[in-house]
Motif scaffolding. Structure first.
Motif, PDB file in Angstrom:
ATOM      1  N   CYS A   1       0.848  -1.189   0.000  1.00  0.00           N
ATOM      2  CA  CYS A   1       0.000   0.000   0.000  1.00  0.00           C
ATOM      3  C   CYS A   1       0.884   1.239   0.000  1.00  0.00           C
ATOM      4  N   VAL A   2       0.614   2.152  -0.922  1.00  0.00           N
ATOM      5  CA  VAL A   2       1.393   3.389  -0.994  1.00  0.00           C
ATOM      6  C   VAL A   2       0.456   4.590  -1.013  1.00  0.00           C
ATOM      7  N   ALA A   3       0.969   5.714  -0.519  1.00  0.00           N
ATOM      8  CA  ALA A   3       0.248   6.986  -0.551  1.00  0.00           C
ATOM      9  C   ALA A   3       1.070   7.975  -1.364  1.00  0.00           C
ATOM     10  N   THR A   4       0.380   8.934  -1.985  1.00  0.00           N
ATOM     11  CA  THR A   4       1.053   9.795  -2.957  1.00  0.00           C
ATOM     12  C   THR A   4       1.011  11.275  -2.542  1.00  0.00           C
ATOM     13  N   ALA A   5       0.703  12.157  -3.477  1.00  0.00           N
ATOM     14  CA  ALA A   5       0.993  13.585  -3.330  1.00  0.00           C
ATOM     15  C   ALA A   5       0.385  14.243  -2.095  1.00  0.00           C
ATOM     16  N   THR A   6      -0.880  13.964  -1.795  1.00  0.00           N
ATOM     17  CA  THR A   6      -1.509  14.679  -0.671  1.00  0.00           C
ATOM     18  C   THR A   6      -0.819  14.360   0.648  1.00  0.00           C
ATOM     19  N   LEU A   7      -0.512  13.091   0.885  1.00  0.00           N
ATOM     20  CA  LEU A   7       0.176  12.756   2.133  1.00  0.00           C
ATOM     21  C   LEU A   7       1.651  13.155   2.087  1.00  0.00           C
ATOM     22  N   ARG A   8       2.217  13.296   0.893  1.00  0.00           N
ATOM     23  CA  ARG A   8       3.569  13.864   0.822  1.00  0.00           C
ATOM     24  C   ARG A   8       3.557  15.302   1.326  1.00  0.00           C
ATOM     25  N   LYS A   9       2.480  16.027   1.029  1.00  0.00           N
ATOM     26  CA  LYS A   9       2.391  17.444   1.363  1.00  0.00           C
ATOM     27  C   LYS A   9       1.893  17.709   2.780  1.00  0.00           C
ATOM     28  N   ALA A  10       1.037  16.844   3.299  1.00  0.00           N
ATOM     29  CA  ALA A  10       0.360  17.116   4.569  1.00  0.00           C
ATOM     30  C   ALA A  10       1.360  17.208   5.725  1.00  0.00           C
ATOM     31  N   SER A  11       1.314  18.295   6.477  1.00  0.00           N
ATOM     32  CA  SER A  11       2.232  18.472   7.603  1.00  0.00           C
ATOM     33  C   SER A  11       1.897  17.540   8.769  1.00  0.00           C
ATOM     34  N   ASN A  12       0.652  17.056   8.822  1.00  0.00           N
ATOM     35  CA  ASN A  12       0.251  16.100   9.857  1.00  0.00           C
ATOM     36  C   ASN A  12       0.225  14.678   9.330  1.00  0.00           C
ATOM     37  N   ARG A  13       1.081  14.406   8.335  1.00  0.00           N
ATOM     38  CA  ARG A  13       1.086  13.090   7.672  1.00  0.00           C
ATOM     39  C   ARG A  13       1.329  11.943   8.650  1.00  0.00           C
ATOM     40  N   ASP A  14       2.186  12.138   9.645  1.00  0.00           N
ATOM     41  CA  ASP A  14       2.505  11.040  10.562  1.00  0.00           C
ATOM     42  C   ASP A  14       1.277  10.601  11.341  1.00  0.00           C
ATOM     43  N   ASP A  15       0.494  11.562  11.794  1.00  0.00           N
ATOM     44  CA  ASP A  15      -0.729  11.240  12.530  1.00  0.00           C
ATOM     45  C   ASP A  15      -1.754  10.574  11.620  1.00  0.00           C
ATOM     46  N   VAL A  16      -1.900  11.098  10.398  1.00  0.00           N
ATOM     47  CA  VAL A  16      -2.839  10.512   9.436  1.00  0.00           C
ATOM     48  C   VAL A  16      -2.422   9.095   9.103  1.00  0.00           C
ATOM     49  N   LEU A  17      -1.128   8.884   8.906  1.00  0.00           N
ATOM     50  CA  LEU A  17      -0.622   7.569   8.552  1.00  0.00           C
ATOM     51  C   LEU A  17      -0.911   6.553   9.648  1.00  0.00           C
ATOM     52  N   ARG A  18      -0.743   6.950  10.893  1.00  0.00           N
ATOM     53  CA  ARG A  18      -1.039   6.048  12.019  1.00  0.00           C
ATOM     54  C   ARG A  18      -2.504   5.623  11.999  1.00  0.00           C
ATOM     55  N   GLN A  19      -3.395   6.574  11.746  1.00  0.00           N
ATOM     56  CA  GLN A  19      -4.823   6.240  11.718  1.00  0.00           C
ATOM     57  C   GLN A  19      -5.155   5.340  10.527  1.00  0.00           C
ATOM     58  N   PHE A  20      -4.572   5.627   9.379  1.00  0.00           N
ATOM     59  CA  PHE A  20      -4.831   4.820   8.188  1.00  0.00           C
ATOM     60  C   PHE A  20      -4.299   3.388   8.362  1.00  0.00           C
ATOM     61  N   GLU A  21      -3.090   3.270   8.916  1.00  0.00           N
ATOM     62  CA  GLU A  21      -2.503   1.942   9.095  1.00  0.00           C
ATOM     63  C   GLU A  21      -3.276   1.131  10.128  1.00  0.00           C
ATOM     64  N   ALA A  22      -3.749   1.787  11.177  1.00  0.00           N
ATOM     65  CA  ALA A  22      -4.532   1.086  12.193  1.00  0.00           C
ATOM     66  C   ALA A  22      -5.824   0.541  11.595  1.00  0.00           C
ATOM     67  N   THR A  23      -6.417   1.285  10.674  1.00  0.00           N
ATOM     68  CA  THR A  23      -7.658   0.843  10.021  1.00  0.00           C
ATOM     69  C   THR A  23      -7.396  -0.279   9.032  1.00  0.00           C
ATOM     70  N   LEU A  24      -6.372  -0.111   8.210  1.00  0.00           N
ATOM     71  CA  LEU A  24      -6.091  -1.079   7.151  1.00  0.00           C
ATOM     72  C   LEU A  24      -5.491  -2.371   7.695  1.00  0.00           C
ATOM     73  N   GLY A  25      -4.704  -2.260   8.773  1.00  0.00           N
ATOM     74  CA  GLY A  25      -4.045  -3.440   9.315  1.00  0.00           C
ATOM     75  C   GLY A  25      -2.772  -3.801   8.587  1.00  0.00           C
ATOM     76  N   HIS A  26      -2.274  -2.908   7.759  1.00  0.00           N
ATOM     77  CA  HIS A  26      -1.030  -3.127   7.006  1.00  0.00           C
ATOM     78  C   HIS A  26      -0.260  -1.810   6.951  1.00  0.00           C
ATOM     79  N   SER A  27       1.037  -1.914   6.732  1.00  0.00           N
ATOM     80  CA  SER A  27       1.866  -0.717   6.645  1.00  0.00           C
ATOM     81  C   SER A  27       1.582   0.040   5.350  1.00  0.00           C
ATOM     82  N   ILE A  28       1.779   1.347   5.386  1.00  0.00           N
ATOM     83  CA  ILE A  28       1.562   2.229   4.234  1.00  0.00           C
ATOM     84  C   ILE A  28       2.840   3.031   4.015  1.00  0.00           C
ATOM     85  N   GLU A  29       3.310   3.055   2.792  1.00  0.00           N
ATOM     86  CA  GLU A  29       4.519   3.806   2.447  1.00  0.00           C
ATOM     87  C   GLU A  29       4.131   5.073   1.687  1.00  0.00           C
TER      88      GLU A  29
END
Length: 303
Positions: A81-109
């Motif tokens: 699973c990969v994320a692109t431009a919006t999460l590259r830009k988001a200053s709160n990307r680390d927090d968003v990534l934690r929430q997304f990974e917790a939901t998906l159950g897999h790591s996101i790059e």
């Protein structure tokens, strides 16, 4: 006999989230079992301070929650699973990534623009490229646009530009109104983003040009209704005139744009007009793959 594994490739784009679930084949390829696509419009949630707002985060979480059932019993190493431009830009990307990974159950790059362009090129050319064919691949995403030139399935020059259909839609067609002035301004801004890269790309030659995004699929739908197959420069000008005549994004159905593509069509279309003009494109084919297909070939190599 050993059962071939199932694989999942997930692309968290700035406009849509995509998932491909596939079965590996003994011939070292894969057979698609299902494709899922949901409009999340993640880029809509980027605030002026650079943070991604709660509404966009919740839309992303809801989509990923719907994907989890399909990923049941698939081991982590078979999911990419990969994320692109919006999460590259988001200053709160680390927090968003934690929430997304917790939901998906897999790591996101979160991948770089160059890595995104490479995967798009490989996905777009994997099923059609001849070894020595010179290829140009375009992908107009929600918050970035990738331009890649290469030979066969090997990219040579890759560029991720800071413009996309969601961002351009909000910037130039925010209230849905379509005018010649707004379209001219959007195209000029896209041309300005492309300008520093033009000479380098025009030094290459290509035999085939293909487009791998919703903008190209929307245009292909219109072409199909007209019993045509190739996007051509003079035809794009006809579509441009028809959009201006429609006057509003809600009326793009009169042009042949499907309802689910109307909300961001003008943003992507204005970028395409700039690309076609700057790169001197005479015709464009629809690519049969994109980022998620590129991820799937990466998964097969890993396994």
């Amino acid at each position: 006999m050993q059962r071939t594994p199932r694989l999942a490739a997930i692309d968290l784009g700035s406009n849509s989230f995509h998932l491909i679930l596939a079965q590996a084949t003994p011939q070292k390829g894969y057979q698609v079992l299902t494709r899922q696509r949901q409009k999340v419009r993640l880029a809509d949630g980027l605030r002026e301070d650079g943070t991604l707002d709660e509404a966009a985060i919740h839309r992303g979480i809801a989509c990923l929650a719907s994907f989890t059932e399909l990923l049941r019993d698939i081991p982590d190493q078979a999911v990419k699973c990969v994320a692109t431009a919006t999460l590259r830009k988001a200053s709160n990307r680390d927090d968003v990534l934690r929430q997304f990974e917790a939901t998906l159950g897999h790591s996101i790059e979160i991948i770089s623009g160059e890595r995104e362009a490479e995967l798009i090129y490989r996905g777009a050319t994997q099923s059609r490229a001849q070894p020595n064919a010179q290829m140009l691949v375009l992908d107009i995403g929600g918050a970035s646009t990738e331009v890649i030139v290469g030979t066969g399935t090997q990219p040579h020059r890759l560029k991720s530009l800071d413009m996309g259909c969601v961002v351009w839609q909000n910037r130039f067609f925010g209230d849905g109104t379509i005018t010649a002035a707004a379209l001219d301004a959007a195209q000029a801004a896209a041309a300005q983003e492309l300008a520093p890269e033009l000479d380098a790309f025009l030094q290459h030659s290509w035999h085939h040009v293909c487009g791998a995004s919703g903008t190209f699929r929307a245009l292909h739908d219109i072409l199909h209704s007209q019993q045509q197959s190739l996007i051509q420069g003079d035809w794009l000008q006809q579509v441009r005139s028809a959009c201006i005549q429609a006057g509003h994004c809600r009326k793009l159905g009169n042009v042949g744009v499907r309802r689910d593509r109307q909300a961001v069509f003008m943003g992507g279309f204005s970028i395409l007009l700039a690309l076609a003009d700057g790169l001197r494109l005479e015709h464009i084919e629809l690519a049969q793959g994109a980022l998620r297909e590129g991820l799937m070939t990466q998964l097969l190599t890993r396994l």
